[in-house]
Enzyme design. Structure first.
Site: not given
Ligand code: ADE
Length: 273
Positions: A210, A212
């Site tokens: 992703d 974030d």
């Molecule tokens: N693991 C996968 N995506 C994450 C994110 N955006 N923040 C922290 N840990 C994660």
């Protein structure tokens, strides 16, 4: 245990078993720190003895901040493991690291707290060198294996390790970007420190799931998105692990294998009265 195990794989979210691990036996290991995250499966992969540990347990029942990391690394060391590849889901803090890509990070920033992160203490004083938190040889081998597996792979980058379990606020996400971090996850520490203290070669294969929550045109991350992206991409990480097992870098001369030589402060002789 007399026979060494050249490679252990710590499988993160979505990576709960290792297809192709032949003749595997499941070992329940007791440690001074309690039981590891799960029973450790030891078998043959790519012609090598390989251990597999599901970081969050095979039914994903352990939060990142609750992981028994000292037990995990104690157990791996006790089994005779020499190298560890950690496979972890991460969020991306840069446009170029897109969901579905793999990254072999080169640096870490610690934003965790309250996690037991050393085997030292109780009278044994030591300080490992941690300027390079990952084994350079393992990083190169993981990169090559991931490329051969057909993944889009990025070399290097700074992984900020947050406490979780909630994901970041937008302000935190922007802060991490301003610090120069490229990836965010919840598990690479204290793993990398404990690996170094145990004199194990250690690298992370980070699976981007992703953007974030900093990205203007992408929805903010949630767990459902992370697991759906992992489900679609886990096979390529597993193939990379299989290829890595057959192409491990030499341990001879690797600084990880002798990390404690210059780390331990010898106890001072008692001063005569
Ligand atoms: N693991 C996968 N995506 C994450 C994110 N955006 N923040 C922290 N840990 C994660």
């Amino acid at each position: 245990m007399s026979e060494s195990i050249p490679l252990a794989v710590i499988g993160g979210s979505g990576f709960y078993d290792m297809p192709g691990l032949e003749d595997a036996e499941e070992l329940e290991i007791a440690t001074p720190f309690g039981p590891p995250s799960d029973r450790i499966r030891v078998g043959t992969l790519g012609g090598r003895r390989v251990a597999f540990l599901a970081r969050h347990g095979r039914h994903h029942t352990i939060l990142p901040s609750e992981l028994p990391q000292r037990a995990n690394f104690w157990a791996l060391k006790q089994l005779g493991v020499e190298r560890v590849l950690s496979v972890s889901a991460v969020g991306s803090l840069r446009e170029v690291y897109a969901p579905g890509h793999l990254v072999v990070p080169s640096q870490l920033i610690d934003r965790t707290w309250g996690r037991p992160s050393t085997f030292f203490g109780d009278g044994l004083v030591g300080h490992i060198s941690f300027a390079e938190p990952f084994c350079p040889r393992m990083r190169q081998a993981a990169l090559a294996a991931a490329r051969c597996a057909g993944a889009t792979v990025h070399e290097g980058g700074t992984y900020v390790v947050m406490q979780g379990p909630a994901f970041s606020t937008r302000a935190e996400s922007e802060l991490h970007r301003a610090w120069g971090a490229d990836l965010i996850g919840m598990t690479a520490l204290p793993e990398a420190k404990l690996a170094r203290e145990a004199e194990l070669c250690y690298a992370t294969l980070a699976c981007v799931t992703d953007y974030d929550c900093w990205h203007e045109t992408e929805a903010a991350v949630d767990a459902a998105t992370v697991f759906e992206t992992l489900r679609r991409n886990v096979a390529v990480s597993q193939e990379a692990v299989r290829l890595l097992a057959g192409a491990l870098p030499p341990r001879e001369g690797c600084a990880c294998a002798t990390a404690l030589d210059a780390a331990i402060v010898a106890p001072r002789a008692a001063v005569p009265a």
